[in-house]
Structure formats: structure tokens, C-alpha cells
Design a protein around this motif. Structure first.
Motif, PDB file in Angstrom:
ATOM      1  N   PRO A   1      21.804  -7.385  17.490  1.00 31.92           N
ATOM      2  CA  PRO A   1      21.734  -5.962  17.851  1.00 31.92           C
ATOM      3  C   PRO A   1      20.377  -5.540  18.393  1.00 31.92           C
ATOM      4  O   PRO A   1      20.225  -4.425  18.888  1.00 31.92           O
ATOM      5  CB  PRO A   1      22.038  -5.253  16.525  1.00 31.92           C
ATOM      6  CG  PRO A   1      21.596  -6.223  15.478  1.00 31.92           C
ATOM      7  CD  PRO A   1      21.918  -7.582  16.039  1.00 31.92           C
ATOM      8  N   GLY A   2      19.378  -6.412  18.334  1.00 37.45           N
ATOM      9  CA  GLY A   2      18.048  -6.078  18.840  1.00 37.45           C
ATOM     10  C   GLY A   2      17.120  -5.615  17.732  1.00 37.45           C
ATOM     11  O   GLY A   2      17.541  -4.966  16.775  1.00 37.45           O
ATOM     12  N   THR A   3      15.846  -5.945  17.864  1.00 39.28           N
ATOM     13  CA  THR A   3      14.840  -5.580  16.870  1.00 39.28           C
ATOM     14  C   THR A   3      13.635  -4.967  17.577  1.00 39.28           C
ATOM     15  O   THR A   3      13.120  -5.544  18.541  1.00 39.28           O
ATOM     16  CB  THR A   3      14.379  -6.820  16.070  1.00 39.28           C
ATOM     17  OG1 THR A   3      15.511  -7.422  15.436  1.00 39.28           O
ATOM     18  CG2 THR A   3      13.358  -6.435  15.011  1.00 39.28           C
ATOM     19  N   ALA A   4      13.208  -3.801  17.121  1.00 43.77           N
ATOM     20  CA  ALA A   4      12.017  -3.169  17.686  1.00 43.77           C
ATOM     21  C   ALA A   4      10.794  -4.030  17.376  1.00 43.77           C
ATOM     22  O   ALA A   4      10.689  -4.624  16.297  1.00 43.77           O
ATOM     23  CB  ALA A   4      11.842  -1.770  17.108  1.00 43.77           C
ATOM     24  N   ALA A   5       9.869  -4.100  18.328  1.00 37.76           N
ATOM     25  CA  ALA A   5       8.686  -4.936  18.142  1.00 37.76           C
ATOM     26  C   ALA A   5       7.501  -4.356  18.903  1.00 37.76           C
ATOM     27  O   ALA A   5       7.666  -3.692  19.931  1.00 37.76           O
ATOM     28  CB  ALA A   5       8.960  -6.364  18.611  1.00 37.76           C
ATOM     29  N   HIS A   6       6.317  -4.634  18.377  1.00 37.96           N
ATOM     30  CA  HIS A   6       5.057  -4.269  19.023  1.00 37.96           C
ATOM     31  C   HIS A   6       4.539  -5.514  19.727  1.00 37.96           C
ATOM     32  O   HIS A   6       4.368  -6.560  19.102  1.00 37.96           O
ATOM     33  CB  HIS A   6       4.064  -3.782  17.969  1.00 37.96           C
ATOM     34  CG  HIS A   6       2.773  -3.292  18.535  1.00 37.96           C
ATOM     35  ND1 HIS A   6       2.642  -2.057  19.126  1.00 37.96           N
ATOM     36  CD2 HIS A   6       1.552  -3.884  18.616  1.00 37.96           C
ATOM     37  CE1 HIS A   6       1.391  -1.902  19.529  1.00 37.96           C
ATOM     38  NE2 HIS A   6       0.716  -2.994  19.238  1.00 37.96           N
ATOM     39  N   LEU A   7       4.306  -5.415  21.021  1.00 34.59           N
ATOM     40  CA  LEU A   7       3.977  -6.581  21.839  1.00 34.59           C
ATOM     41  C   LEU A   7       2.482  -6.675  22.117  1.00 34.59           C
ATOM     42  O   LEU A   7       1.836  -5.674  22.431  1.00 34.59           O
ATOM     43  CB  LEU A   7       4.750  -6.513  23.153  1.00 34.59           C
ATOM     44  CG  LEU A   7       4.516  -7.606  24.202  1.00 34.59           C
ATOM     45  CD1 LEU A   7       5.805  -7.877  24.970  1.00 34.59           C
ATOM     46  CD2 LEU A   7       3.410  -7.201  25.192  1.00 34.59           C
TER      47      LEU A   7
END
Length: 211
Positions: free
Chosen positions: A138-144
Motif C-alpha cells: 500500500p506504500g509507506t511514507a518516507a523522508h528521503l
């Protein structure tokens, strides 16, 4: 869309219009993954590629016929007796070791990607993105964070399980900068290959529960 493609195929009289979908590597067939790898790579099948199955502390729990029989996240076919389910958490091919542990040992809070290719241009450093590592993820929020040599570091909003080195991952950004994590609502930024996934430390109880 698949339905539209099938409709076009029927209109053109193509025999594959109603062919069942393949969710696996279609050319493997009934032979099996391990046997296919052995055939392609010319690997020995006399047991000489075997090694140990060990826990997170390196203690031997059993033996295996070769690391090519296993993948990170695998639960079945380990041949181990345990009071709780065990999963493959790491594979050390050079030492022929297969590490197993509880599901908690699969969790990772960060991911490093290499060989990253961008669909247009790299996003700004410290950008907020969504990462998808499986078709039904489902997708995972991330800081790049951008790294040298076409790499990125992802600090995940929540831990993900069974992200294996060598696995592909796709990065998305919302066209309006929204915060949702459904990949279908986002535009593709690019993608790369998982290089490493530092695992979360196990609680003492979880670490010894399967010993």
C-alpha cells in the motif's frame, strides 16, 4: 488497464485474451526456483552447498541444502521446530548461513537504495516521498536523503517488513505534495534496488522466545 487490454485482444482475435495471469516467474514452471537456479548457474546438487540455519545470535538451529533455497521473509520449508513462527531474516551467502527469527526481526525503519534512476530529475534533498517495494504494497511514507553514486537513504514513517537486498523499490511523490501513501494517487519519481535495511533491535523477550 488490464480489462481494456483483454478487450482489445479479443477484438483482434488473439488467443491470449483470456489467458490466466501469472503472478510468478512464468518460465520456471513446475521445476521450482531452486532447481532452476541450479540448472542456470551449474550449481552442484550433491549437498556440498549446504550450510547452517542460525538464530539472531548465530546459534545453530538446523541445516540447509543451499542458500538459493531461501529468501528473506520466507516462513515455510525451514525444517525447524519452534514454539513460534520463524522467518528468514538475513542470508549470508559467502558463509552459507541462513538467519531466522521472529517476525519482529524482519522490521526495518530505514532503507538504502542504490542504482537509483529518476523518471525526470532527482527530487530535492530531504524530500517527503512514498516508497513501494511490492506489487500489492500500500506504500509507506518516507523522508528521503540523497546519497553519492546514485543512492538514497529513506527514513520510513513506519517500519516495513522483509525488504531484502536486491529487491526493487519505487519512489512516488504526490503531484500536489499531498500526504497520502496510496501509490495510485502519486506520480513516479524513480526507483532503485534495496542495498541494505538496518533492522530494528529486538526486545529481549522476542530475541530469546524461539531459542
Amino acid at each position: 488497464h488490464k480489462d481494456e487490454v483483454r478487450a482489445h485482444a479479443r477484438r483482434l482475435g488473439l488467443a491470449v485474451a483470456d489467458k490466466a495471469e501469472s503472478q510468478e516467474i512464468c518460465f520456471v514452471g513446475a521445476q521450482g526456483y531452486a532447481e532452476r537456479v541450479e540448472a542456470i548457474a551449474g550449481l552442484a546438487t550433491d549437498g556440498s552447498l549446504g550450510g547452517d540455519i542460525v538464530d539472531q545470535a548465530g546459534r545453530k538451529l538446523g541445516s540447509h541444502p543451499g542458500v538459493h533455497h531461501f529468501t528473506v521473509g520466507q516462513r515455510r520449508g525451514l525444517g525447524l521446530a519452534s514454539p513460534q513462527p520463524l522467518y528468514v531474516t538475513h542470508i549470508d551467502a559467502s558463509r552459507r548461513l541462513v538467519y531466522v527469527g521472529p517476525r519482529a526481526a524482519l522490521q526495518a525503519a530505514t532503507l538504502q537504495l542504490q542504482e537509483v534512476m529518476w523518471s525526470h530529475r532527482p527530487p530535492a534533498d530531504e524530500a517527503e516521498v512514498v516508497v513501494q517495494q511490492r506489487h500489492r504494497d500500500p506504500g509507506t511514507a518516507a523522508h528521503l536523503q540523497l546519497l553519492p553514486h546514485h543512492g538514497v537513504q529513506l527514513m520510513l514513517g513506519q517500519p516495513v517488513a522483509a525488504a531484502a537486498p536486491g529487491q526493487a523499490a519505487v519512489l512516488y511523490a504526490h503531484p500536489q505534495g499531498g500526504a497520502g501513501t496510496n501509490p495510485q494517487d502519486h506520480i513516479v519519481l524513480g526507483g532503485g534496488v534495496v542495498r541494505s535495511r538496518p533492522r530494528l533491535p529486538l526486545a529481549p523477550a522476542a530475541a530469546v522466545a524461539y531459542a
